[in-house]
Design a protein around this motif. Sequence first.
Motif, PDB file in Angstrom:
ATOM      1  N   VAL A   1      -7.288  12.825   4.078  1.00  0.00           N
ATOM      2  CA  VAL A   1      -7.648  11.518   3.560  1.00  0.00           C
ATOM      3  C   VAL A   1      -6.556  10.485   4.429  1.00  0.00           C
ATOM      4  CG1 VAL A   1      -7.909   9.740   1.838  1.00  0.00           C
ATOM      5  CG2 VAL A   1      -8.580  11.928   1.662  1.00  0.00           C
ATOM      6  N   THR A   2      -6.858   9.525   5.274  1.00  0.00           N
ATOM      7  CA  THR A   2      -6.275   8.587   5.794  1.00  0.00           C
ATOM      8  C   THR A   2      -6.274   7.127   5.256  1.00  0.00           C
ATOM      9  OG1 THR A   2      -6.052  10.137   7.830  1.00  0.00           O
ATOM     10  CG2 THR A   2      -5.266   7.673   7.760  1.00  0.00           C
ATOM     11  N   VAL A   3      -5.335   6.541   4.767  1.00  0.00           N
ATOM     12  CA  VAL A   3      -5.217   5.153   4.451  1.00  0.00           C
ATOM     13  C   VAL A   3      -4.570   4.384   5.482  1.00  0.00           C
ATOM     14  CG1 VAL A   3      -4.469   3.292   2.808  1.00  0.00           C
ATOM     15  CG2 VAL A   3      -5.261   5.628   2.078  1.00  0.00           C
ATOM     16  N   ALA A   4      -5.037   3.314   5.828  1.00  0.00           N
ATOM     17  CA  ALA A   4      -4.554   2.353   6.808  1.00  0.00           C
ATOM     18  C   ALA A   4      -4.677   1.040   6.639  1.00  0.00           C
ATOM     19  CB  ALA A   4      -5.186   2.801   8.283  1.00  0.00           C
TER      20      ALA A   4
ATOM     21  N   ILE B   1       0.782  -1.162  -0.168  1.00  0.00           N
ATOM     22  CA  ILE B   1       0.157   0.110   0.189  1.00  0.00           C
ATOM     23  C   ILE B   1       0.989   1.164   0.147  1.00  0.00           C
ATOM     24  CG2 ILE B   1      -1.717   1.154   1.181  1.00  0.00           C
ATOM     25  CD1 ILE B   1      -2.824  -1.321  -0.155  1.00  0.00           C
ATOM     26  N   PRO B   2       1.975   1.411   0.789  1.00  0.00           N
ATOM     27  CA  PRO B   2       2.734   2.707   0.621  1.00  0.00           C
ATOM     28  C   PRO B   2       3.478   2.801  -0.603  1.00  0.00           C
ATOM     29  CG  PRO B   2       3.142   1.435   2.677  1.00  0.00           C
ATOM     30  CD  PRO B   2       2.519   0.586   1.947  1.00  0.00           C
ATOM     31  N   ASP B   3       3.661   1.739  -1.368  1.00  0.00           N
ATOM     32  CA  ASP B   3       4.360   1.793  -2.634  1.00  0.00           C
ATOM     33  C   ASP B   3       3.222   2.293  -3.553  1.00  0.00           C
ATOM     34  OD1 ASP B   3       6.576   0.825  -1.798  1.00  0.00           O
ATOM     35  OD2 ASP B   3       6.291  -1.025  -2.306  1.00  0.00           O
ATOM     36  N   LEU B   4       2.092   1.962  -3.298  1.00  0.00           N
ATOM     37  CA  LEU B   4       1.039   2.457  -4.314  1.00  0.00           C
ATOM     38  C   LEU B   4       0.657   3.756  -4.076  1.00  0.00           C
ATOM     39  CD1 LEU B   4      -1.343  -0.680  -4.457  1.00  0.00           C
ATOM     40  CD2 LEU B   4       0.616   0.010  -6.171  1.00  0.00           C
ATOM     41  N   LEU B   5       0.374   4.051  -2.668  1.00  0.00           N
ATOM     42  CA  LEU B   5       0.114   5.550  -2.325  1.00  0.00           C
ATOM     43  C   LEU B   5       1.203   6.550  -2.817  1.00  0.00           C
ATOM     44  CD1 LEU B   5      -1.079   5.122   1.240  1.00  0.00           C
ATOM     45  CD2 LEU B   5      -2.580   5.788  -0.882  1.00  0.00           C
ATOM     46  N   SER B   6       2.451   6.293  -2.977  1.00  0.00           N
ATOM     47  CA  SER B   6       3.471   7.205  -3.358  1.00  0.00           C
ATOM     48  C   SER B   6       3.371   7.687  -4.833  1.00  0.00           C
ATOM     49  CB  SER B   6       5.013   6.603  -3.222  1.00  0.00           C
ATOM     50  OG  SER B   6       5.028   5.360  -3.943  1.00  0.00           O
ATOM     51  N   LEU B   7       2.504   6.860  -5.518  1.00  0.00           N
ATOM     52  CA  LEU B   7       2.154   7.071  -7.005  1.00  0.00           C
ATOM     53  C   LEU B   7       0.941   8.213  -7.109  1.00  0.00           C
ATOM     54  CD1 LEU B   7       2.236   3.479  -8.669  1.00  0.00           C
ATOM     55  CD2 LEU B   7       4.109   5.233  -8.316  1.00  0.00           C
ATOM     56  N   ARG B   8       0.354   8.641  -5.950  1.00  0.00           N
ATOM     57  CA  ARG B   8      -0.586   9.176  -6.111  1.00  0.00           C
ATOM     58  C   ARG B   8      -0.655  10.636  -5.334  1.00  0.00           C
ATOM     59  NH1 ARG B   8      -5.431   6.731  -7.956  1.00  0.00           N
ATOM     60  NH2 ARG B   8      -6.086   9.068  -8.138  1.00  0.00           N
ATOM     61  N   VAL B   9       0.498  10.610  -4.560  1.00  0.00           N
ATOM     62  CA  VAL B   9       0.843  11.978  -3.842  1.00  0.00           C
ATOM     63  C   VAL B   9       0.713  13.328  -4.596  1.00  0.00           C
ATOM     64  CG1 VAL B   9       2.564  13.054  -2.279  1.00  0.00           C
ATOM     65  CG2 VAL B   9       2.146  10.603  -2.071  1.00  0.00           C
ATOM     66  N   HIS B  10       1.196  13.096  -6.006  1.00  0.00           N
ATOM     67  CA  HIS B  10       0.843  14.569  -6.492  1.00  0.00           C
ATOM     68  C   HIS B  10      -0.196  14.918  -6.843  1.00  0.00           C
ATOM     69  CE1 HIS B  10       1.020  11.407  -9.521  1.00  0.00           C
ATOM     70  NE2 HIS B  10       0.435  12.221 -10.467  1.00  0.00           N
TER      71      HIS B  10
ATOM     72  N   SER C   1      -6.969  -6.033   7.082  1.00  0.00           N
ATOM     73  CA  SER C   1      -7.923  -5.056   6.695  1.00  0.00           C
ATOM     74  C   SER C   1      -7.241  -3.932   5.980  1.00  0.00           C
ATOM     75  CB  SER C   1      -8.791  -4.494   7.966  1.00  0.00           C
ATOM     76  OG  SER C   1      -9.508  -3.380   7.539  1.00  0.00           O
ATOM     77  N   LEU C   2      -7.991  -3.242   4.960  1.00  0.00           N
ATOM     78  CA  LEU C   2      -7.424  -2.028   4.200  1.00  0.00           C
ATOM     79  C   LEU C   2      -8.459  -1.054   4.428  1.00  0.00           C
ATOM     80  CD1 LEU C   2      -5.632  -0.266   2.342  1.00  0.00           C
ATOM     81  CD2 LEU C   2      -6.927  -1.343   0.464  1.00  0.00           C
ATOM     82  N   SER C   3      -8.177   0.015   5.052  1.00  0.00           N
ATOM     83  CA  SER C   3      -9.275   1.272   5.158  1.00  0.00           C
ATOM     84  C   SER C   3      -8.830   2.513   4.708  1.00  0.00           C
ATOM     85  CB  SER C   3      -9.861   1.274   6.820  1.00  0.00           C
ATOM     86  OG  SER C   3      -8.714   1.698   7.186  1.00  0.00           O
ATOM     87  N   ILE C   4      -9.726   3.198   4.218  1.00  0.00           N
ATOM     88  CA  ILE C   4      -9.556   4.595   3.653  1.00  0.00           C
ATOM     89  C   ILE C   4     -10.760   5.406   4.139  1.00  0.00           C
ATOM     90  CG2 ILE C   4     -10.736   4.163   1.599  1.00  0.00           C
ATOM     91  CD1 ILE C   4      -8.605   6.260   0.285  1.00  0.00           C
ATOM     92  N   GLU C   5     -10.661   6.680   4.931  1.00  0.00           N
ATOM     93  CA  GLU C   5     -11.358   7.506   5.502  1.00  0.00           C
ATOM     94  C   GLU C   5     -11.285   9.139   5.246  1.00  0.00           C
ATOM     95  OE1 GLU C   5     -12.922   8.546  10.161  1.00  0.00           O
ATOM     96  OE2 GLU C   5     -11.599   6.847   9.646  1.00  0.00           O
ATOM     97  N   ASP C   6     -11.857   9.750   5.077  1.00  0.00           N
ATOM     98  CA  ASP C   6     -11.966  11.202   4.855  1.00  0.00           C
ATOM     99  C   ASP C   6     -12.873  11.756   5.732  1.00  0.00           C
ATOM    100  OD1 ASP C   6     -14.515  11.746   3.488  1.00  0.00           O
ATOM    101  OD2 ASP C   6     -13.915  10.346   2.074  1.00  0.00           O
TER     102      ASP C   6
ATOM    103  N   ASP D   1      -1.368   5.039   7.905  1.00  0.00           N
ATOM    104  CA  ASP D   1      -1.261   4.425   9.326  1.00  0.00           C
ATOM    105  C   ASP D   1      -0.767   3.194   8.879  1.00  0.00           C
ATOM    106  OD1 ASP D   1      -1.729   6.706  10.559  1.00  0.00           O
ATOM    107  OD2 ASP D   1      -3.769   5.989  10.989  1.00  0.00           O
ATOM    108  N   SER D   2       0.431   2.585   9.200  1.00  0.00           N
ATOM    109  CA  SER D   2       0.924   1.232   8.952  1.00  0.00           C
ATOM    110  C   SER D   2       0.812   0.365   9.988  1.00  0.00           C
ATOM    111  CB  SER D   2       2.269   1.396   8.557  1.00  0.00           C
ATOM    112  OG  SER D   2       3.212   1.820   9.712  1.00  0.00           O
ATOM    113  N   ALA D   3       0.575  -0.934   9.852  1.00  0.00           N
ATOM    114  CA  ALA D   3       0.549  -1.965  11.023  1.00  0.00           C
ATOM    115  C   ALA D   3       2.024  -2.053  11.516  1.00  0.00           C
ATOM    116  CB  ALA D   3       0.112  -3.169  10.471  1.00  0.00           C
ATOM    117  N   ASN D   4       1.983  -2.695  12.970  1.00  0.00           N
ATOM    118  CA  ASN D   4       3.494  -2.857  13.366  1.00  0.00           C
ATOM    119  C   ASN D   4       4.084  -4.244  12.976  1.00  0.00           C
ATOM    120  OD1 ASN D   4       3.452  -0.576  14.568  1.00  0.00           O
ATOM    121  ND2 ASN D   4       2.097  -1.443  16.177  1.00  0.00           N
TER     122      ASN D   4
END
Length: 480
Positions: A391-394, A334-343, A403-408, A355-358
């Motif tokens: 917007v928070t992706v966790a 997920i962090p790799d995919l999110l980095s493509l949408r930051v711009h 679980s994968l969640s996205i909240e705004d 928010d990453s898991a431990n």
Amino acid sequence: MNRARPSQPWLYRKLTPDGRQSLHRRLLSFLLVPLMLMLLVESLVTYSGALIYSNHVHDSDLADNVGTLAEMLSKQDMNDQISEQARFLLEYDPQGHNYFNVSSQKHGLLAGTETLLPPADMTLTVDSEPRLYNLVIDRHTVRAATVRIPSSHDPGDQLTLTIGETLHDRHERAKEILLLSIPAQAMLIAGVFALVWYGVRIGLRVLDPLTERLAAREHDLAPIGDIDVPVEILPLTRTIDGLFARLRGTLALQDRFIADAAHQLRTPLAGLRVHVERAQGDPSPATVRDALEHIQRLTHRASRTSTQLLALTRAQSPEHETHPLDLIDLNRLIPDLLSLRVHEALAAGVDLGYDSANEPVWIDGDRTTLQELLDNLLDNCLRYAGRRSIVTVAVSLSNGRPSLSIEDNGPGVPPEFLARLGERFFRVPGSCEEGTGLGLAIVQRIAERHRAQVLFLRGNEGGLRVEVVFPPARTARRNS
């Protein structure tokens, strides 16, 4: 270029004149070999039985002969010699297969073959029944019968009488019996084969109604069913029914895609025509510029609609059902995919966080479709949450369920519409943003492909929260 045929024994490679395999001939070929083997086994059994019977008859005759000789010698005075009548009886054998021996306890061999003697361990008594045994003379196996009688010339002497014969006659009689039985057995096998040929020919006609029923179809992909289908053909017809079902699903998906495309592209195409006609009717720079701006927006809308329609069709395609899933760590993906949408988030004025898991969060998934799932969730947030929203992706692991969640924290969705967010072409009434109503439907289909559950909830700050709950990774359980 000729295609190589599978290698098969020549006996079973029965082809029709056009080079195709014949089920009728193949069945007969498979039956012919066992029938021939049965004839061979039956011949061996017949020969063995005939030889047993021949041995029994010859042993009986041999015992009778030595008994007759004993009776003949007991009634005459031998004086250490045997009569001409007895000698003629013993020596007459046109083929030279017989042997005899007359021995005296006192005087030794009186006549016949010296080596034709009973075994040393054989106990003989006077007036006992003839004893039978085997021995080898001149490299021939000989069957002999022996008996002991008192001497008529000398009361203190005893005679041992032995008659032997080779096994030649016994085998000849067995062969004669076999040759007599083979024609009858061959006729029986031929009759059975003819009945089998007729039975196979008639039995295969049970497929004719099914063939005619299928030949009468044109575009009907309804199941064949089990009516008038033999039990042996059921696996084939059920496989064909499965193929028909997949074809119906593919055709239904194609029809749905065409209908959806026609429905969704009708409005932008009509708008394009209106603004083209408007620019043609009023070629002033201001009118043309305004028309081009509308054409650009409509073109972008049509492009996005067609792209999402194709994505939805791919997500619903049966091909994805058989595509193998890989072991994927959501906490790394997920962090790799999110980095493509930051711009894009920065351009939209949205604060995008993660928010990453431990610990690793393993699922069985497909990277490409998971990226499409996340992109559609992000597109929905960037489009409807508004500028200066968060917007928070966790990614989390709760009770063993990834679980994968996205909240705004945007305006959110009224509670009465939350349950309809995964429907195709559904858009929340009153929304001022343009959209196709396909993004969350694509998310729903991709989640179903991963056996995951999609939950549409109200966020902690009033916005929309979407959770995708995956089943535990089976691959991870196997490796643990």
